[in-house]
Write a protein that holds these residues in place. Structure first.
Motif, PDB file in Angstrom:
ATOM      1  N   ALA A 189       0.803  -1.223   0.000  1.00 57.08           N
ATOM      2  CA  ALA A 189       0.000   0.000   0.000  1.00 57.08           C
ATOM      3  C   ALA A 189       0.839   1.278   0.000  1.00 57.08           C
ATOM      4  CB  ALA A 189      -0.936   0.005   1.212  1.00 57.08           C
ATOM      5  N   LYS A 330       4.967   5.689   4.608  1.00 58.43           N
ATOM      6  CA  LYS A 330       3.541   5.908   4.849  1.00 58.43           C
ATOM      7  C   LYS A 330       2.741   5.271   3.737  1.00 58.43           C
ATOM      8  CE  LYS A 330       0.058   9.344   6.081  1.00 58.43           C
ATOM      9  NZ  LYS A 330      -0.229  10.771   6.387  1.00 58.43           N
ATOM     10  N   THR A 331       1.687   4.556   4.119  1.00 56.57           N
ATOM     11  CA  THR A 331       0.821   3.962   3.108  1.00 56.57           C
ATOM     12  C   THR A 331      -0.090   5.039   2.535  1.00 56.57           C
ATOM     13  OG1 THR A 331      -0.912   3.338   4.680  1.00 56.57           O
ATOM     14  CG2 THR A 331       0.881   1.768   4.333  1.00 56.57           C
ATOM     15  N   GLY A 332      -0.652   4.751   1.375  1.00 51.33           N
ATOM     16  CA  GLY A 332      -1.449   5.744   0.675  1.00 51.33           C
ATOM     17  C   GLY A 332      -2.920   5.722   1.048  1.00 51.33           C
ATOM     18  N   SER A 333      -3.663   6.606   0.431  1.00 48.07           N
ATOM     19  CA  SER A 333      -5.109   6.689   0.657  1.00 48.07           C
ATOM     20  C   SER A 333      -5.864   5.656  -0.168  1.00 48.07           C
ATOM     21  CB  SER A 333      -5.617   8.097   0.313  1.00 48.07           C
ATOM     22  OG  SER A 333      -5.291   8.416  -1.038  1.00 48.07           O
ATOM     23  N   VAL A 334      -5.132   4.975  -1.047  1.00 51.24           N
ATOM     24  CA  VAL A 334      -5.708   3.881  -1.834  1.00 51.24           C
ATOM     25  C   VAL A 334      -4.979   2.602  -1.438  1.00 51.24           C
ATOM     26  CG1 VAL A 334      -6.077   2.937  -4.143  1.00 51.24           C
ATOM     27  CG2 VAL A 334      -6.278   5.406  -3.755  1.00 51.24           C
ATOM     28  N   ALA A 335      -5.740   1.589  -1.043  1.00 52.84           N
ATOM     29  CA  ALA A 335      -5.146   0.311  -0.635  1.00 52.84           C
ATOM     30  C   ALA A 335      -6.132  -0.801  -0.927  1.00 52.84           C
ATOM     31  CB  ALA A 335      -4.778   0.328   0.853  1.00 52.84           C
ATOM     32  N   ASP A 338      -9.290  -1.329   3.459  1.00 49.52           N
ATOM     33  CA  ASP A 338      -9.314  -0.033   4.130  1.00 49.52           C
ATOM     34  C   ASP A 338      -8.375   0.041   5.326  1.00 49.52           C
ATOM     35  OD1 ASP A 338     -11.159   0.902   2.330  1.00 49.52           O
ATOM     36  OD2 ASP A 338     -12.904   0.549   3.636  1.00 49.52           O
ATOM     37  N   GLU A 339      -8.184  -1.067   6.032  1.00 45.37           N
ATOM     38  CA  GLU A 339      -7.384  -1.058   7.242  1.00 45.37           C
ATOM     39  C   GLU A 339      -5.929  -0.656   7.000  1.00 45.37           C
ATOM     40  OE1 GLU A 339      -9.626  -3.250   6.199  1.00 45.37           O
ATOM     41  OE2 GLU A 339      -9.988  -4.800   7.717  1.00 45.37           O
ATOM     42  N   LYS A 341      -4.894   1.760   4.869  1.00 43.81           N
ATOM     43  CA  LYS A 341      -4.770   3.114   4.337  1.00 43.81           C
ATOM     44  C   LYS A 341      -4.159   4.073   5.354  1.00 43.81           C
ATOM     45  CE  LYS A 341      -8.820   2.780   1.289  1.00 43.81           C
ATOM     46  NZ  LYS A 341     -10.184   3.311   1.021  1.00 43.81           N
ATOM     47  N   ASN A 342      -3.334   4.997   4.852  1.00 43.15           N
ATOM     48  CA  ASN A 342      -2.846   6.150   5.623  1.00 43.15           C
ATOM     49  C   ASN A 342      -2.220   5.764   6.959  1.00 43.15           C
ATOM     50  OD1 ASN A 342      -3.876   7.988   3.619  1.00 43.15           O
ATOM     51  ND2 ASN A 342      -5.918   7.658   4.480  1.00 43.15           N
ATOM     52  N   GLN A 343      -1.347   4.779   6.919  1.00 48.07           N
ATOM     53  CA  GLN A 343      -0.660   4.337   8.126  1.00 48.07           C
ATOM     54  C   GLN A 343       0.807   4.766   8.101  1.00 48.07           C
ATOM     55  OE1 GLN A 343      -2.294   2.847  10.652  1.00 48.07           O
ATOM     56  NE2 GLN A 343      -4.187   2.925   9.431  1.00 48.07           N
TER      57      GLN A 343
END
Length: 439
Positions: A189, A330-335, A338-339, A341-343
């Motif tokens: 992600a 950092k992971t993106g807003s698209v994965a 959902d879990e 995303k944005n980590q």
């Protein structure tokens, strides 16, 4: 240095909100801490297909048949024990945790007789391709403070079954130990742009580090895409990685690879059931295995308040380890789910290729990866390897018996960091090791 790219206030949280606090034997087998009920169900089902042995067709166990006829292992978990690393040896022979990729210069499909991976097992009535015996040669290396230590260099004796014919005289075989599986969904992600921002193939900043991206044709999209999984970053995502493992390791076809790619000599010797046009694992079961891999959580960092660990963290950056083992991503807003995303995550990798020198080279090119280039392996969870897998074998072939040995094998782009580590005092080296073991 890249350690402050994505600041995370709590360094324990290796995987952001997905992080699990488990330091026991099952530390690598936990689902994401924030997993949804739906994905937990898929995780459990995928886990069952990951762990159970597959059987030969035809079988009354139709949900798990399709193994072989040429294969390396009977299950995913027989290589990735407790979702961790494989071991290179078992009573002087290679274990299933170590497999061998085959290559011939100028032939992208591998050896004309044996293909791209050695199959050490086969169905009843079918001949396996061969076996590899391993031995080690000890060599003493010196540290700058007049101490010495011993490294072991592997030697492989490939015994080929001539049932299918004689392999190409220039055949090369590359050992690959099974890697740990935690946090793969998070790495999938991470946006491509973030990874490419770390790339510096021409070393324009002149720091001796020239991370390079690998690009591969995605068998699903037929497009050239960024590779991020595998020892040579030769898989673009977890679907292609999983499909490749099913095919190469277990001889199981899937929606992505619906046909086994036997060589011409193998087709002449193996009776192939051409009437069955369905893959051995269907789309539903295949996707659950992929979801299982996506939802394996990274364990939390431990002992972060230990003064030695804190000193080791600073030294890890000072001697240049963090130039390739990037602490923060950092992971993106698209994965995929959902879990993920944005980590803010702390995997300690840039997912890029680096030249590690002649001593670690296997001479096998893989798409844009040269014979001496390897993808930076993530370090999260590395300190729990002994607890989970009962061993501490590291590097692509498991030659290193400890984290220190793995560091001392670094060549090429890792040479400066290796020399800097060697010049540290005994106490400082232990601080570095304590820090890495905390991850």
């Amino acid at each position: 240095m890249h350690s402050s790219l994505f600041a995370e206030s709590n360094t324990d949280l290796s995987g952001g909100k997905t992080t699990v606090f488990n330091s026991g034997p099952n530390a690598f087998g936990m689902p994401l801490a924030n997993i949804s009920r739906t994905n937990r169900r898929a995780h459990v089902v995928g886990n069952s297909f990951f762990n159970k042995n597959w059987v030969f067709s035809p079988s009354s166990t139709t949900a798990r048949d399709g193994l072989g006829p040429l294969f390396h292992a009977r299950s995913c978990s027989s290589c990735h024990i407790r979702d961790g690393r494989g071991a290179p040896t078992n009573e002087q022979s290679t274990s299933v945790g170590l497999l061998f990729r085959l290559s011939v210069p100028g032939k992208p499909t591998g050896d004309p007789v044996l293909g791209v991976q050695l199959a050490i097992n086969a169905a009843p009535g079918i001949e396996p391709e061969g076996v590899v015996h391993v031995s080690y040669e000890e060599q003493v290396v010196g540290l700058d403070n007049l101490q010495t230590t011993s490294l072991r260099k592997p030697k492989y004796d490939l015994v080929v079954n001539d049932h299918y014919g004689t392999p190409h005289p220039k055949i090369k075989f590359g050992p690959r130990i099974a890697q740990q599986l935690v946090g793969l969904g998070l790495l999938e992600a991470v946006p491509e742009k973030i990874i490419l921002d770390f790339a510096d193939p021409n070393d324009e900043d002149e720091n001796g580090i020239s991370g390079k991206a690998n690009y591969i044709i995605n068998p699903e999209t037929k497009q050239r895409e960024l590779g991020r999984f595998g020892w040579k970053a030769n898989q673009v995502n977890l679907r292609t990685q999983t499909a490749s493992a099913f095919l190469r390791d277990m001889g199981i076809t899937s929606p992505i690879h619906p046909v086994e790619d036997f060589t011409i000599p193998q087709k002449a010797k193996i009776k192939i059931n051409s009437t069955n046009d369905q893959p051995d694992i269907d789309q539903s079961k295949f996707q659950r295995v992929v979801t299982y891999l996506r939802t394996l959580a990274p364990p939390a960092q431990r002992n972060t308040d230990d003064p030695s660990v804190k000193r080791g963290d600073l030294l890890f950056n000072k001697i240049g380890c963090a130039n390739c083992h990037i602490p923060n991503l950092k992971t993106g807003s698209v994965a995929a789910i959902d879990e993920l995303k944005n980590q803010n995550i702390r995997p300690y990798t840039d997912l890029l290729l680096h030249d590690m020198g002649e001593h670690l080279a296997d001479g096998i090119n893989d798409s844009m990866a040269s014979g001496s280039e390897w993808r930076t392996p993530p370090l999260w969870g590395i300190g729990l390897t002994k607890t989970v897998n009962g061993n501490s074998f590291f590097l692509h072939d498991g030659r290193a018996r400890s984290i220190e040995e793995a560091i001392l094998w670094h060549g090429g782009e890792g040479s400066v960091s290796r020399k800097e580590y060697s010049s540290l005092s005994t106490k400082e080296r232990q601080d570095v090791l304590n820090f890495i073991n905390s991850l």
